[in-house]
Design an enzyme around this catalytic site. Structure first.
Site, mmCIF file in Angstrom:
data_model
loop_
_atom_site.group_PDB
_atom_site.id
_atom_site.type_symbol
_atom_site.label_atom_id
_atom_site.label_comp_id
_atom_site.label_asym_id
_atom_site.label_seq_id
_atom_site.Cartn_x
_atom_site.Cartn_y
_atom_site.Cartn_z
ATOM 1 N N CYS A 151 0.820 -1.210 0.000
ATOM 2 C CA CYS A 151 0.000 0.000 0.000
ATOM 3 C C CYS A 151 0.860 1.268 0.000
ATOM 4 O O CYS A 151 0.683 2.138 -0.860
ATOM 5 C CB CYS A 151 -0.963 -0.014 1.170
HETATM 6 N N1 LIG Z 1 -4.526 -4.444 4.793
HETATM 7 C C1 LIG Z 1 -3.917 -3.716 3.863
HETATM 8 O O1 LIG Z 1 -4.119 -2.486 3.777
HETATM 9 C C2 LIG Z 1 -2.991 -4.346 2.903
HETATM 10 C C3 LIG Z 1 -2.641 -5.669 2.983
HETATM 11 N N2 LIG Z 1 -1.756 -6.209 2.091
HETATM 12 C C4 LIG Z 1 -1.362 -7.614 2.183
HETATM 13 O O2 LIG Z 1 -2.473 -8.426 1.793
HETATM 14 C C5 LIG Z 1 -2.480 -9.642 2.526
HETATM 15 C C6 LIG Z 1 -3.836 -9.743 3.243
HETATM 16 O O3 LIG Z 1 -3.985 -8.631 4.098
HETATM 17 P P1 LIG Z 1 -5.282 -8.396 4.986
HETATM 18 O O4 LIG Z 1 -6.507 -8.650 4.212
HETATM 19 O O5 LIG Z 1 -5.092 -7.085 5.637
HETATM 20 O O6 LIG Z 1 -5.097 -9.577 6.082
HETATM 21 P P2 LIG Z 1 -6.124 -10.122 7.172
HETATM 22 O O7 LIG Z 1 -5.315 -10.454 8.369
HETATM 23 O O8 LIG Z 1 -7.270 -9.178 7.337
HETATM 24 O O9 LIG Z 1 -6.671 -11.484 6.517
HETATM 25 C C7 LIG Z 1 -5.876 -12.620 6.335
HETATM 26 C C8 LIG Z 1 -6.732 -13.745 5.784
HETATM 27 O O10 LIG Z 1 -5.934 -14.899 5.567
HETATM 28 C C9 LIG Z 1 -6.578 -16.048 6.160
HETATM 29 N N3 LIG Z 1 -5.556 -17.043 6.423
HETATM 30 C C10 LIG Z 1 -4.637 -17.071 7.426
HETATM 31 N N4 LIG Z 1 -3.840 -18.166 7.295
HETATM 32 C C11 LIG Z 1 -4.251 -18.826 6.184
HETATM 33 C C12 LIG Z 1 -3.846 -20.032 5.532
HETATM 34 N N5 LIG Z 1 -2.827 -20.766 6.014
HETATM 35 N N6 LIG Z 1 -4.530 -20.427 4.440
HETATM 36 C C13 LIG Z 1 -5.560 -19.714 3.963
HETATM 37 N N7 LIG Z 1 -6.002 -18.561 4.536
HETATM 38 C C14 LIG Z 1 -5.348 -18.126 5.622
HETATM 39 C C15 LIG Z 1 -7.283 -15.425 7.372
HETATM 40 O O11 LIG Z 1 -8.317 -16.232 7.886
HETATM 41 P P3 LIG Z 1 -8.098 -17.280 9.094
HETATM 42 O O12 LIG Z 1 -6.984 -16.741 9.943
HETATM 43 O O13 LIG Z 1 -9.394 -17.334 9.784
HETATM 44 O O14 LIG Z 1 -7.715 -18.550 8.424
HETATM 45 C C16 LIG Z 1 -7.863 -14.182 6.699
HETATM 46 O O15 LIG Z 1 -8.977 -14.538 5.900
HETATM 47 C C17 LIG Z 1 -1.281 -9.560 3.476
HETATM 48 O O16 LIG Z 1 -0.178 -10.192 2.903
HETATM 49 C C18 LIG Z 1 -1.009 -8.066 3.593
HETATM 50 O O17 LIG Z 1 0.340 -7.801 3.909
HETATM 51 C C19 LIG Z 1 -1.232 -5.477 1.061
HETATM 52 C C20 LIG Z 1 -1.551 -4.160 0.915
HETATM 53 C C21 LIG Z 1 -2.440 -3.478 1.848
HETATM 54 C C1 LIG Z 2 -0.738 0.172 9.200
HETATM 55 C C2 LIG Z 2 0.093 -1.045 8.904
HETATM 56 O O1 LIG Z 2 0.442 -1.792 9.800
HETATM 57 N N1 LIG Z 2 0.424 -1.251 7.638
HETATM 58 C C3 LIG Z 2 1.211 -2.371 7.207
HETATM 59 C C4 LIG Z 2 1.402 -2.345 5.694
HETATM 60 C C5 LIG Z 2 0.324 -3.070 4.947
HETATM 61 C C6 LIG Z 2 0.712 -3.425 3.510
HETATM 62 O O2 LIG Z 2 0.908 -2.691 2.599
HETATM 63 O O3 LIG Z 2 0.891 -4.655 3.297
HETATM 64 P P1 LIG Z 2 2.155 -5.415 2.696
HETATM 65 O O4 LIG Z 2 2.894 -5.789 3.898
HETATM 66 O O5 LIG Z 2 1.556 -6.543 1.980
HETATM 67 O O6 LIG Z 2 2.912 -4.578 1.786
HETATM 68 C C7 LIG Z 2 2.599 -2.389 7.839
HETATM 69 O O7 LIG Z 2 3.186 -1.355 8.079
HETATM 70 O O8 LIG Z 2 3.125 -3.490 7.973
#
Ligand SMILES: NC(=O)C1=CN([C@@H]2O[C@H](COP(=O)(O)OP(=O)(O)OC[C@H]3O[C@@H](n4cnc5c(N)ncnc54)[C@H](OP(=O)(O)O)[C@@H]3O)[C@@H](O)[C@H]2O)C=CC1
Ligand SMILES: CC(=O)N[C@@H](CCC(=O)OP(=O)(O)O)C(=O)O
Length: 337
Positions: free
Chosen positions: A154
């Site tokens: 992000c």
């Molecule tokens: N949040 C953000 O703003 C951003 C996030 N990202 C990246 O995107 C990815 C997802 O982020 P986010 O949605 O915030 O994460 P969350 O923690 O909100 O969700 C993670 C999901 O993964 C599931 N999960 C965990 N372990 C497993 C497994 N072994 N197999 C299948 N499913 C699994 C969890 O469900 P359960 O634990 O119940 O199995 C849950 O549905 C991360 O890598 C993050 O770094 C990238 C950019 C921005």
């Molecule tokens: C507020 C906050 O905790 N933000 C996350 C970044 C989330 C993100 O961009 O995810 P990736 O790790 O997939 O790049 C952090 O700093 O780790």
């Protein structure tokens, strides 16, 4: 129609993806998965995310049999933690699926990077080599050919969309590292409970000074070193990056405007960047949308840029959907506007 599954569907980015896939005219949402031992297994997604009621009521399935899941899918979205994506992506790739990974597991090809910044040794060097970085506005030709797309983080999305036109046009003095200060809403840390993200604990503060994994991700793909300092803000969604940089000798405000316009014409059906010129970007205008707003002002040899995105959308899920659209020849903002 392309059968599409989401792994990690109960998380914040997974739920956003489910909404987009369900309204995409060329995709069929065929499976929503959580971990094999998830407490949420078998619950309808809409029970966890009430805004999806009547839109996406499919149940969350435990991911117990990767092979069978892969065999039934054309497109796989990994909305999972870095380690999980790293471990499971190859199974889907070997089955011939298109894989769009929202984690950092395949973003940076540099020796020692994963050990230093992610704490694990990368085991899939060949897939890492083949992965294409999914910064949609900049890598279209490669995304259109790729089987594995590593969707950018992000903070790197907001930072690079603002700086890249200037770096590419040679308008920056990169000896003076651009300084990026960015504030993120708490959803950036995911849905899982933790003390640092708990309501009463969150207070606007910087974190990860000199050590955040997004600093090398930005520098690597921008081809310019940067100082990057993330901040956690006490709001739910959005990232605002304020970036200060030094211009190369003789560069004028008109040169900057020309470079921005060359990079991002105003045809927003082709991309998701909106140029604000002298105005500053603000979160309210992008939260809930797929757009990155960019503003800038020049004074003498310095420039200050502001870039705003929704961290869950342009910073993750909607950028993944842009990549799916590019990869499959659909209009780039299908299901997004
Ligand atoms: N949040 C953000 O703003 C951003 C996030 N990202 C990246 O995107 C990815 C997802 O982020 P986010 O949605 O915030 O994460 P969350 O923690 O909100 O969700 C993670 C999901 O993964 C599931 N999960 C965990 N372990 C497993 C497994 N072994 N197999 C299948 N499913 C699994 C969890 O469900 P359960 O634990 O119940 O199995 C849950 O549905 C991360 O890598 C993050 O770094 C990238 C950019 C921005
Ligand atoms: C507020 C906050 O905790 N933000 C996350 C970044 C989330 C993100 O961009 O995810 P990736 O790790 O997939 O790049 C952090 O700093 O780790």
């Amino acid at each position: 129609m392309l059968n599409t599954v989401i792994i990690g569907a109960s998380g914040y980015t997974g739920a956003e993806l489910a909404k987009m896939v369900s309204r995409h005219p060329q995709l069929t949402l065929t499976g929503l998965y959580v971990s094999a031992t998830s407490l949420d297994a078998n619950k309808p997604l809409s029970e966890l995310h009430g805004q999806l009621k009547g839109m996406v009521d499919l149940p969350l399935q435990p991911l117990t049999d990767l092979k069978t899941t892969a065999a039934a899918a054309d497109i796989v979205l990994l909305a999972t933690a870095h380690e999980v994506s790293h471990d499971i992506a190859a199974e889907f790739l070997d089955a011939g699926c298109q894989v769009f990974d929202l984690s950092g597991a395949f973003r940076v090809k540099a020796d020692g990077f994963y050990q230093q910044y992610y704490g694990f040794e990368h085991q899939y060097g060949q897939w890492l080599d083949n992965a294409v970085y999914g910064l949609a506005e900049w890598n279209q030709a490669d995304i259109a050919q790729a089987q594995l797309i590593a969707v950018p983080g992000c903070y790197p999305t907001a930072s690079q969309l603002a700086l890249k036109p200037l770096v590419v046009a040679g308008l920056l003095d990169c000896q003076q590292w651009p300084v990026i200060n960015a504030v993120s809403g708490v959803s950036g840390a995911g849905r899982k409970a933790s003390m640092t993200n708990s309501f009463c604990e969150v207070s606007l503060q910087a974190y990860g000074l000199f050590t955040h994994r997004h600093q090398p991700e930005i520098s690597h793909h921008l081809n310019c070193d940067v100082i990057f300092t993330p901040h956690l803000g006490n709001f739910k969604r959005g990232i605002l990056a304020t970036i200060t940089a030094k211009l190369a000798p003789g560069v004028t405000a008109d040169d900057v405007t020309a470079a921005m316009e060359a990079a991002y014409s105003n045809a927003t059906d082709q991309h998701a960047v909106r140029l604000l010129n002298n105005n500053t970007a603000q979160l309210d205008n992008v939260v809930g949308s797929c757009f990155c707003d960019i503003g800038w002002q020049v004074q003498g040899e310095h420039i200050i840029l502001t870039a705003a995105i929704d961290n869950l959308l342009k910073g993750a899920s909607s950028q993944a959907m842009q990549c799916i659209n590019i990869r499959n020849g659909f209009p780039q903002l299908t299901a997004l506007v």
